[in-house]
Write a protein that holds these residues in place. Structure first.
Motif, PDB file in Angstrom:
ATOM      1  N   GLU A  99      14.279   4.473  43.126  1.00  0.00           N
ATOM      2  CA  GLU A  99      13.196   3.527  43.400  1.00  0.00           C
ATOM      3  C   GLU A  99      11.906   4.257  43.767  1.00  0.00           C
ATOM      4  OE1 GLU A  99      14.690   1.021  46.451  1.00  0.00           O
ATOM      5  OE2 GLU A  99      16.169   0.025  45.148  1.00  0.00           O
ATOM      6  N   ALA A 100      12.040   5.344  44.539  1.00  0.00           N
ATOM      7  CA  ALA A 100      10.857   6.128  44.880  1.00  0.00           C
ATOM      8  C   ALA A 100      10.255   6.780  43.634  1.00  0.00           C
ATOM      9  CB  ALA A 100      11.210   7.190  45.912  1.00  0.00           C
ATOM     10  N   ALA A 101      11.120   7.278  42.741  1.00  0.00           N
ATOM     11  CA  ALA A 101      10.617   7.884  41.511  1.00  0.00           C
ATOM     12  C   ALA A 101       9.933   6.846  40.633  1.00  0.00           C
ATOM     13  CB  ALA A 101      11.766   8.535  40.752  1.00  0.00           C
ATOM     14  N   ALA A 102      10.470   5.607  40.585  1.00  0.00           N
ATOM     15  CA  ALA A 102       9.845   4.551  39.792  1.00  0.00           C
ATOM     16  C   ALA A 102       8.490   4.154  40.366  1.00  0.00           C
ATOM     17  CB  ALA A 102      10.768   3.341  39.722  1.00  0.00           C
ATOM     18  N   ALA A 137       7.537   7.431  37.425  1.00  0.00           N
ATOM     19  CA  ALA A 137       8.469   8.207  36.612  1.00  0.00           C
ATOM     20  C   ALA A 137       9.237   7.281  35.673  1.00  0.00           C
ATOM     21  CB  ALA A 137       9.434   8.971  37.501  1.00  0.00           C
ATOM     22  N   GLY A 138       9.355   7.691  34.429  1.00  0.00           N
ATOM     23  CA  GLY A 138      10.147   6.941  33.467  1.00  0.00           C
ATOM     24  C   GLY A 138      11.612   7.299  33.563  1.00  0.00           C
ATOM     25  N   ARG A 139      12.404   6.863  32.565  1.00  0.00           N
ATOM     26  CA  ARG A 139      13.844   7.112  32.604  1.00  0.00           C
ATOM     27  C   ARG A 139      14.161   8.601  32.497  1.00  0.00           C
ATOM     28  NH1 ARG A 139      16.749   2.407  28.891  1.00  0.00           N
ATOM     29  NH2 ARG A 139      16.126   0.621  30.197  1.00  0.00           N
ATOM     30  N   PHE A 140      13.482   9.260  31.556  1.00  0.00           N
ATOM     31  CA  PHE A 140      13.772  10.681  31.388  1.00  0.00           C
ATOM     32  C   PHE A 140      13.316  11.475  32.608  1.00  0.00           C
ATOM     33  CE2 PHE A 140      12.551  14.973  30.065  1.00  0.00           C
ATOM     34  CZ  PHE A 140      13.750  15.421  29.533  1.00  0.00           C
ATOM     35  N   ALA A 141      12.138  11.152  33.149  1.00  0.00           N
ATOM     36  CA  ALA A 141      11.645  11.864  34.330  1.00  0.00           C
ATOM     37  C   ALA A 141      12.567  11.636  35.522  1.00  0.00           C
ATOM     38  CB  ALA A 141      10.218  11.427  34.652  1.00  0.00           C
ATOM     39  N   SER A 142      13.066  10.419  35.696  1.00  0.00           N
ATOM     40  CA  SER A 142      13.997  10.142  36.797  1.00  0.00           C
ATOM     41  C   SER A 142      15.302  10.905  36.596  1.00  0.00           C
ATOM     42  CB  SER A 142      14.278   8.633  36.882  1.00  0.00           C
ATOM     43  OG  SER A 142      13.102   7.924  37.179  1.00  0.00           O
ATOM     44  N   PHE A 143      15.760  10.935  35.341  1.00  0.00           N
ATOM     45  CA  PHE A 143      16.994  11.673  35.067  1.00  0.00           C
ATOM     46  C   PHE A 143      16.816  13.159  35.356  1.00  0.00           C
ATOM     47  CE2 PHE A 143      19.531  14.195  32.070  1.00  0.00           C
ATOM     48  CZ  PHE A 143      20.803  13.738  32.360  1.00  0.00           C
TER      49      PHE A 143
END
Length: 315
Positions: free
Chosen positions: A213-216, A220-226
């Protein structure tokens, strides 16, 4: 009662807790029941692993050969002669190169695929339980049964070549010197994938959703969060996966023995364990086989140490 008859603090009963002398049932501060429960596994390790390894070291330094039970024979000490013989054998050297090719393909492919699939299976998707079981079934299925399916797929007239048509390799997958070991590596990756997916699933379920949630919130997108949340969060599991894949891959035996008819074509898929079996059991030279095994153990330990330094440096 007069003032002098009142009880004083000195006359009050002493309610102080006596000094702790150690919990009952403990020996030198340790619980003996824990040592008792560990003892069977410790005995198992000593009998099944430690003793054979030490005996293999002894055999590798002697002119050792099989004899009748109870027979007293002379097995002289030969020093490093068995190791010189092993290192001078082209088949042994090629087997170590083969297993190196196998590990270069198998270990990264196992880590990437298992983490990617575990991330997908960790989400609330339909048929999630079905997919988890499906990926784990090949791991618990007998190798002989699964090898039969792969032979049907990758034979010269198999299903894969029928689909590829003119694009099919010639010679085919399992009879090609260049493709035999990569095909074995892909097979082993597929068969063992379910076990490593479970390891990653356990690690992913311990990650806090607040991190995502903090990354979103930071955009951050899906790849960045991953890449920035999932990959660092499961680093201990990645270290374990890499080490286990390396150890199991270095002990490769069943797959080339069954898929390529004992390391063919012309030794292109032979592994050190397979050569150790051929030299030590089939050809009756256990001292040579033991020397191959000790060299393999040393190589795996060094490789595992390097991987631990690289993959698990932040643990």
């Amino acid at each position: 009662m007069t003032v002098t008859d009142r009880p004083t603090i000195r006359d009050a009963p002493d309610h102080r807790v006596p000094a702790r002398r150690g919990r009952p049932g403990r020996v030198n501060g340790r619980q003996p029941i824990g040592a008792l429960l560990v003892t069977p596994y410790l005995v198992f390790l000593l009998v099944v692993f430690a003793y054979p390894l030490c005996y293999a070291v002894y055999i590798s330094f002697h002119d050792y050969f099989f004899a009748a039970p109870g027979a007293v024979v002379d097995r002289p000490f030969v020093g490093l002669q068995n190791y010189r013989t092993v290192l001078a054998d082209p088949a042994v050297r090629r087997s170590f190169v083969n297993v190196g090719i196998f590990l270069v393909i198998n270990v990264p492919l196992t880590a990437v695929l298992s983490l990617t699939l575990a991330g997908a299976l960790n989400k609330a998707v339909r048929w999630r339980t079905f997919f988890r079981v499906s990926y784990y079934v090949p791991y618990v299925t007998a190798s002989v049964a699964v090898v039969g399916v792969w032979l049907f797929l990758f034979n010269s007239d198999g299903l894969v070549n029928s689909i590829l048509g003119p694009l099919a390799p010639d010679p085919s997958w399992l009879v090609s010197s260049a493709l035999a070991m990569p095909t074995v590596a892909v097979y082993v990756t597929w068969k063992q994938l379910g076990f490593f997916i479970l390891l990653y699933l356990a690690a992913l379920q311990n990650l806090s959703k607040d991190l995502y949630e903090a990354a979103a919130m930071d955009g951050a997108g899906r790849f960045a969060s991953f890449w920035n949340v999932t990959v660092p969060g499961v680093r201990p599991a990645t270290t374990l996966v890499v080490l286990l894949a390396t150890v199991t891959g270095a002990n490769l035996f069943t797959e080339p023995y069954l898929l390529t008819g004992g390391g063919g074509p012309d030794g292109a898929s032979a592994s050190p364990v397979l050569i150790m079996y051929q030299r030590g059991i089939e050809q009756g030279s256990p001292d040579i086989g033991a020397a191959i095994g000790i060299l393999l153990v040393i190589g795996v330990l060094l490789l595992a140490l390097v991987e631990r330094r690289l993959v698990g440096r932040d643990d």
